[in-house]
Write an enzyme that holds these catalytic residues in place. Structure first.
Site, short mmCIF file in Angstrom:
data_model
loop_
_atom_site.label_atom_id
_atom_site.label_comp_id
_atom_site.label_asym_id
_atom_site.label_seq_id
_atom_site.Cartn_x
_atom_site.Cartn_y
_atom_site.Cartn_z
N ARG A 191 0.80 -1.23 0.00
CA ARG A 191 0.00 0.00 0.00
C ARG A 191 0.83 1.28 0.00
O ARG A 191 0.56 2.20 -0.76
CB ARG A 191 -0.89 0.05 1.26
CG ARG A 191 -2.22 -0.56 1.11
CD ARG A 191 -2.68 -1.09 2.46
NE ARG A 191 -1.84 -2.23 2.77
CZ ARG A 191 -2.12 -3.48 2.39
NH1 ARG A 191 -3.23 -3.73 1.76
NH2 ARG A 191 -1.30 -4.47 2.64
N LYS A 219 27.68 -3.80 -2.93
CA LYS A 219 29.13 -3.61 -3.09
C LYS A 219 29.73 -2.93 -1.86
O LYS A 219 30.88 -2.51 -1.87
CB LYS A 219 29.41 -2.72 -4.31
CG LYS A 219 28.86 -3.26 -5.61
CD LYS A 219 29.21 -2.29 -6.75
CE LYS A 219 28.40 -2.56 -7.98
NZ LYS A 219 28.44 -1.41 -8.91
N HIS A 264 5.82 5.62 11.46
CA HIS A 264 5.22 5.52 10.13
C HIS A 264 4.31 6.75 9.99
O HIS A 264 3.08 6.64 10.00
CB HIS A 264 4.42 4.22 10.04
CG HIS A 264 4.02 3.81 8.65
ND1 HIS A 264 4.14 4.65 7.56
CD2 HIS A 264 3.48 2.66 8.18
CE1 HIS A 264 3.69 4.01 6.48
NE2 HIS A 264 3.29 2.81 6.84
C1 NCD Z 1 1.92 -1.10 8.08
C2 NCD Z 1 3.43 -1.03 8.20
O1 NCD Z 1 4.14 -1.28 7.24
O2 NCD Z 1 3.86 -0.70 9.29
N1 NCD Z 1 1.49 -1.31 6.76
C3 NCD Z 1 1.19 -0.22 5.99
O3 NCD Z 1 2.05 0.60 5.72
N2 NCD Z 1 -0.09 -0.06 5.63
C4 NCD Z 1 1.29 -2.02 9.01
C5 NCD Z 1 1.77 -3.44 9.07
O4 NCD Z 1 2.56 -3.88 8.24
O5 NCD Z 1 1.30 -4.13 9.96
#
Ligand code: NCD
Length: 338
Positions: free
Chosen positions: A60, A89, A143
């Site tokens: 996503r 490398k 995130h």
């Molecule tokens: C999340 C992540 O990568 O932290 N996924 C995402 O970006 N929608 C949640 C997850 O992987 O559990």
């Protein structure tokens, strides 16, 4: 200081910025749905190039950033498998990032290491041709763009009920190792009278640094290992999967999904107006039968991600005023489409 707008960690975001990003997202969606509007969006960043550096798996976030760039007329380059880059490398992380910055105007990056996006942003402040860094997931830590799309989804879902202010938000699952919930918690100080309910078995409870931050900002939270007890009091239930990739000794297999999953049989306990969110991908913690319930918001949340990422790119390239001007030329908005 380079004066660039990096997106690294949610803790620095304030309410005016969040409100502006949400407003931008809505206007981007409206424009994109009108033929002239879509064409106008295409014309906003035709000279700009983005690097999508995703050595950690992603569906996503990668696709929505890729498409967000294309919606704005940008071109994209990508590295998804570090085996195909000069890292094999022995090129250092800093040299790799500096190299990407030689060719593009923004770097979107996801790494298994915490802190690497911050490190890339710090590097930008030391080189002559810096570019903005967007953290698309850094280890177990942050995130931020997911948290922004989550805020948009919450605000939009509660648009007729006063927005996020005053709501009770449950977060369930692997809270200890889940960067999405950590990042979302970092934004909660921007909303009035929000209460959080952390629902997890003890080994996967929320980390102390997040809880300390909430305490510092006076945000009310409780912790429980009983989903059934929490469900009736929630306005939103944010479900997360077990972060099995961080297991060292099969810890994830101890999760008891009979107690920590949402299914048709416990859905009745969730208030009628509440919403169910999930950053996806999901495991057994949401039964696919729940998808048909009108409270299931995760597919819409996923779509919101692309629009919010367009908004983030506009903000980074300081095109927010231009976007609002374009949107002002559209006819008034009808009922909310999905
Ligand atoms: C999340 C992540 O990568 O932290 N996924 C995402 O970006 N929608 C949640 C997850 O992987 O559990």
């Amino acid at each position: 200081m380079s004066g660039l707008f990096h997106v690294i960690d949610t803790r620095g975001f304030d309410r005016p910025l969040l409100d502006q990003l949400c407003a931008l997202t809505t206007q981007v969606r409206r424009l994109a749905k009108a033929t002239d509007g879509a064409r106008a969006l295409q014309g906003l960043l035709p000279q700009a190039r983005a690097m999508l550096y995703f050595p950690q798996p992603s569906t996503r976030t990668f696709l929505s950033f890729n498409n967000a760039c294309h919606i704005l007329g940008m071109r994209t380059s990508e590295i998804r498998d570090p085996a195909t880059s000069s890292e094999v490398k022995g090129e250092s992380f800093d040299d790799s990032i500096r190299t990407f910055s030689s060719y593009v105007d923004v770097i979107v990056m996801r790494t298994p290491e915490a802190g690497y996006a911050a490190r890339a942003a710090a590097l930008m402040n030391r080189i002559p041709r810096p570019v903005p860094i967007i953290n698309a997931g850094s280890g177990k830590d942050q995130h931020p763009t997911q948290a922004l799309l989550d805020i948009y989804t919450l605000e939009r879902s509660f648009a007729l009920r006063g927005g996020i202010d005053g709501k009770v938000i449950g977060m369930m699952g692997d809270l200890r190792r889940g960067r999405t919930v950590r990042s979302l918690c970092g934004l909660m100080k921007n909303y009035r009278d929000v209460r959080l309910v952390f629902i997890a078995p003890e080994p996967f409870a929320m980390e102390p640094d997040v809880k300390d931050d909430l305490v510092r900002h006076g945000i009310d939270f409780t912790e429980t290992d009983r989903l059934a007890g929490a469900l009736p009091g929630l306005d939103a239930l944010y479900v997360t999967r077990m972060q099995t990739e961080w297991d060292t000794a099969g810890e994830s297999s101890t999760m008891d999904y009979r107690q920590f999953s949402i299914r048709p049989d416990n859905l009745a306990m969730l208030p009628r107006e509440a919403i169910i969110m999930h950053p996806l991908p999901r495991g057994p913690e949401i039964d696919p039968a729940v998808d048909d319930d009108p409270r299931a918001m995760y597919w819409r949340q996923e779509r919101n991600g692309m629009w919010m990422r367009v908004a983030i790119l506009l903000k980074i390239f300081r095109l927010e005023d231009r976007l609002f001007e374009l949107a002002a030329g559209l006819p008034p908005e009808g009922p909310d489409p999905a």
